[in-house]
Design an enzyme around this catalytic site. Sequence first.
Site, PDB file in Angstrom:
ATOM      1  N   ASN A 113      34.784  41.191 -20.089  1.00 37.79           N
ATOM      2  CA  ASN A 113      34.356  39.792 -19.999  1.00 37.79           C
ATOM      3  C   ASN A 113      32.856  39.831 -19.759  1.00 37.79           C
ATOM      4  O   ASN A 113      32.407  40.135 -18.663  1.00 37.79           O
ATOM      5  CB  ASN A 113      35.088  39.094 -18.839  1.00 37.79           C
ATOM      6  CG  ASN A 113      34.554  37.695 -18.592  1.00 37.79           C
ATOM      7  OD1 ASN A 113      33.790  37.158 -19.401  1.00 37.79           O
ATOM      8  ND2 ASN A 113      34.957  37.105 -17.469  1.00 37.79           N
ATOM      9  N   TRP A 114      32.115  39.537 -20.810  1.00 37.16           N
ATOM     10  CA  TRP A 114      30.650  39.658 -20.703  1.00 37.16           C
ATOM     11  C   TRP A 114      30.030  38.519 -19.907  1.00 37.16           C
ATOM     12  O   TRP A 114      28.842  38.559 -19.588  1.00 37.16           O
ATOM     13  CB  TRP A 114      30.034  39.696 -22.103  1.00 37.16           C
ATOM     14  CG  TRP A 114      30.339  40.929 -22.895  1.00 37.16           C
ATOM     15  CD1 TRP A 114      31.137  41.986 -22.520  1.00 37.16           C
ATOM     16  CD2 TRP A 114      29.845  41.259 -24.199  1.00 37.16           C
ATOM     17  NE1 TRP A 114      31.174  42.933 -23.509  1.00 37.16           N
ATOM     18  CE2 TRP A 114      30.376  42.510 -24.557  1.00 37.16           C
ATOM     19  CE3 TRP A 114      29.012  40.609 -25.103  1.00 37.16           C
ATOM     20  CZ2 TRP A 114      30.100  43.126 -25.775  1.00 37.16           C
ATOM     21  CZ3 TRP A 114      28.730  41.216 -26.320  1.00 37.16           C
ATOM     22  CH2 TRP A 114      29.270  42.466 -26.651  1.00 37.16           C
ATOM     23  N   LYS A 115      30.823  37.457 -19.664  1.00 35.60           N
ATOM     24  CA  LYS A 115      30.313  36.275 -18.950  1.00 35.60           C
ATOM     25  C   LYS A 115      29.066  35.748 -19.679  1.00 35.60           C
ATOM     26  O   LYS A 115      29.022  35.817 -20.902  1.00 35.60           O
ATOM     27  CB  LYS A 115      30.066  36.605 -17.475  1.00 35.60           C
ATOM     28  CG  LYS A 115      31.314  37.274 -16.852  1.00 35.60           C
ATOM     29  CD  LYS A 115      31.303  37.375 -15.363  1.00 35.60           C
ATOM     30  CE  LYS A 115      32.586  38.033 -14.883  1.00 35.60           C
ATOM     31  NZ  LYS A 115      32.714  38.096 -13.428  1.00 35.60           N
TER      32      LYS A 115
ATOM     33  N   HIS B 137      39.509  31.523 -15.706  1.00 35.57           N
ATOM     34  CA  HIS B 137      38.737  32.480 -14.915  1.00 35.57           C
ATOM     35  C   HIS B 137      38.300  31.813 -13.613  1.00 35.57           C
ATOM     36  O   HIS B 137      37.995  30.616 -13.602  1.00 35.57           O
ATOM     37  CB  HIS B 137      37.522  32.975 -15.704  1.00 35.57           C
ATOM     38  CG  HIS B 137      36.863  34.151 -15.044  1.00 35.57           C
ATOM     39  ND1 HIS B 137      35.993  34.007 -13.987  1.00 35.57           N
ATOM     40  CD2 HIS B 137      36.991  35.481 -15.258  1.00 35.57           C
ATOM     41  CE1 HIS B 137      35.606  35.213 -13.582  1.00 35.57           C
ATOM     42  NE2 HIS B 137      36.192  36.115 -14.338  1.00 35.57           N
TER      43      HIS B 137
ATOM     44  N   SER C 132      35.639  44.319 -10.058  1.00 35.86           N
ATOM     45  CA  SER C 132      34.918  45.573  -9.809  1.00 35.86           C
ATOM     46  C   SER C 132      35.685  46.802 -10.295  1.00 35.86           C
ATOM     47  O   SER C 132      35.674  47.849  -9.648  1.00 35.86           O
ATOM     48  CB  SER C 132      34.544  45.708  -8.332  1.00 35.86           C
ATOM     49  OG  SER C 132      33.735  44.605  -7.921  1.00 35.86           O
TER      50      SER C 132
ATOM     51  N   GLY D 229      34.141  42.948 -15.829  1.00 32.51           N
ATOM     52  CA  GLY D 229      32.909  42.175 -15.917  1.00 32.51           C
ATOM     53  C   GLY D 229      31.714  43.110 -16.057  1.00 32.51           C
ATOM     54  O   GLY D 229      31.423  43.629 -17.138  1.00 32.51           O
ATOM     55  N   GLY D 230      31.024  43.348 -14.947  1.00 33.35           N
ATOM     56  CA  GLY D 230      29.778  44.108 -14.941  1.00 33.35           C
ATOM     57  C   GLY D 230      29.797  45.384 -15.770  1.00 33.35           C
ATOM     58  O   GLY D 230      28.893  45.621 -16.582  1.00 33.35           O
TER      59      GLY D 230
ATOM     60  N   GLY E  45      32.581  41.002  -8.906  1.00 29.33           N
ATOM     61  CA  GLY E  45      31.129  41.143  -8.827  1.00 29.33           C
ATOM     62  C   GLY E  45      30.624  41.542  -7.456  1.00 29.33           C
ATOM     63  O   GLY E  45      29.433  41.455  -7.171  1.00 29.33           O
TER      64      GLY E  45
ATOM     65  N   GLU F 234      42.929  38.728 -10.761  1.00 37.92           N
ATOM     66  CA  GLU F 234      41.557  38.976 -10.318  1.00 37.92           C
ATOM     67  C   GLU F 234      41.361  38.381  -8.921  1.00 37.92           C
ATOM     68  O   GLU F 234      41.110  37.172  -8.798  1.00 37.92           O
ATOM     69  CB  GLU F 234      40.558  38.326 -11.278  1.00 37.92           C
ATOM     70  CG  GLU F 234      40.612  38.873 -12.681  1.00 37.92           C
ATOM     71  CD  GLU F 234      39.280  38.716 -13.403  1.00 37.92           C
ATOM     72  OE1 GLU F 234      38.778  39.732 -13.905  1.00 37.92           O
ATOM     73  OE2 GLU F 234      38.729  37.604 -13.436  1.00 37.92           O
TER      74      GLU F 234
ATOM     75  N   GLU G 142      35.621  31.802 -12.097  1.00 41.10           N
ATOM     76  CA  GLU G 142      34.307  31.144 -12.177  1.00 41.10           C
ATOM     77  C   GLU G 142      34.432  29.765 -12.833  1.00 41.10           C
ATOM     78  O   GLU G 142      33.701  28.838 -12.486  1.00 41.10           O
ATOM     79  CB  GLU G 142      33.320  32.055 -12.937  1.00 41.10           C
ATOM     80  CG  GLU G 142      32.893  33.229 -12.070  1.00 41.10           C
ATOM     81  CD  GLU G 142      32.583  34.512 -12.839  1.00 41.10           C
ATOM     82  OE1 GLU G 142      32.328  34.454 -14.053  1.00 41.10           O
ATOM     83  OE2 GLU G 142      32.609  35.591 -12.201  1.00 41.10           O
TER      84      GLU G 142
HETATM   85  P1  13P Z   1      33.396  42.451 -12.260  1.00 36.02           P
HETATM   86  O1  13P Z   1      34.038  43.576 -12.995  1.00 36.02           O
HETATM   87  O2  13P Z   1      31.924  42.323 -12.494  1.00 36.02           O
HETATM   88  O3  13P Z   1      33.769  42.441 -10.804  1.00 36.02           O
HETATM   89  O4  13P Z   1      34.011  41.090 -12.884  1.00 36.02           O
HETATM   90  C1  13P Z   1      35.386  40.952 -12.974  1.00 36.02           C
HETATM   91  C2  13P Z   1      35.683  39.726 -13.746  1.00 36.02           C
HETATM   92  O5  13P Z   1      35.474  38.616 -13.291  1.00 36.02           O
HETATM   93  C3  13P Z   1      36.218  39.886 -15.108  1.00 36.02           C
HETATM   94  O6  13P Z   1      36.665  38.671 -15.607  1.00 36.02           O
END
Ligand code: 13P
Length: 250
Positions: free
Chosen positions: A9-11, A94, A212, A233-234, A172, A166, A96
């Site tokens: 998930n590149w956000k 998600h 993470s 994510g990251g 993050g 999640e 967020e």
């Molecule tokens: P991180 O891997 O950066 O913690 O993000 C997880 C995430 O929200 C994937 O959707």
Amino acid sequence: MRKPIIAGNWKMNKTPAEAAELIAALKPLVKGAEAQVIVCVPAVAIPSAVKAAKGSRIKVGAQNVHYEASGAFTGEISAQMLVEAGVTYAIVGHSERRQYFAETDATVNLRARAALKAGLIPIICVGEKKEERENGYTDILVTYQTLMALHGMTEEEVKSVIIAYEPVWAIGTGLTATDEQANETIGVIRKAVAENYGRRAANAVRIQYGGSMKPNNVKGLMAQSEIDGGLIGGASLSAEDFARIVNFRE
Ligand code: 13P
């Protein structure tokens, strides 16, 4: 046996040109992977991502999808628009989106069902906040979010969706749920599916862990019986790191 599924998930990261670059770097690194590989890119980067992924096993996903087919919904994107652009998966719900854009369990359900109707596979996110875990509400919360998201789906539809567990406190932050915590909560989600849609649906539905997930902890998480993959994510913004996660068995 459920096929492992690793999604990035590149956000809100990567322009169209950067997306093409990252996918070009990723392609050779995930060539022989056993896991299904998905990258969920920003909407404007979808065309360049689809083009860059051509001829590889990498599938392109969206980060959200609207529930109506068309109309006065400024800023939103319909499932059919995504399908025509070459998208096969769409993240819905998600944390967020829930936290910053006021999405609710009810709209998550509408979005997931609209995705299915158009032929997209929704990646439905659920997960508790720190204080909910500390107060002992994790199981109730993820059960509720899961059942609300799946509401009105047929057994066949439930079998086809992907659920991503999640924990909000692990996103993050560098804090990961322990292998056991993640496995236990994903077991709770699978039990909720079994009780409401039957054992077959529960055995088929794939449930990812997200929060993470990194090259150094993927092995332990993926060794757990209930965990079928990851939503990253990251670490998905680096071709090398993401490929090491995809190739977690090596
Ligand atoms: P991180 O891997 O950066 O913690 O993000 C997880 C995430 O929200 C994937 O959707």
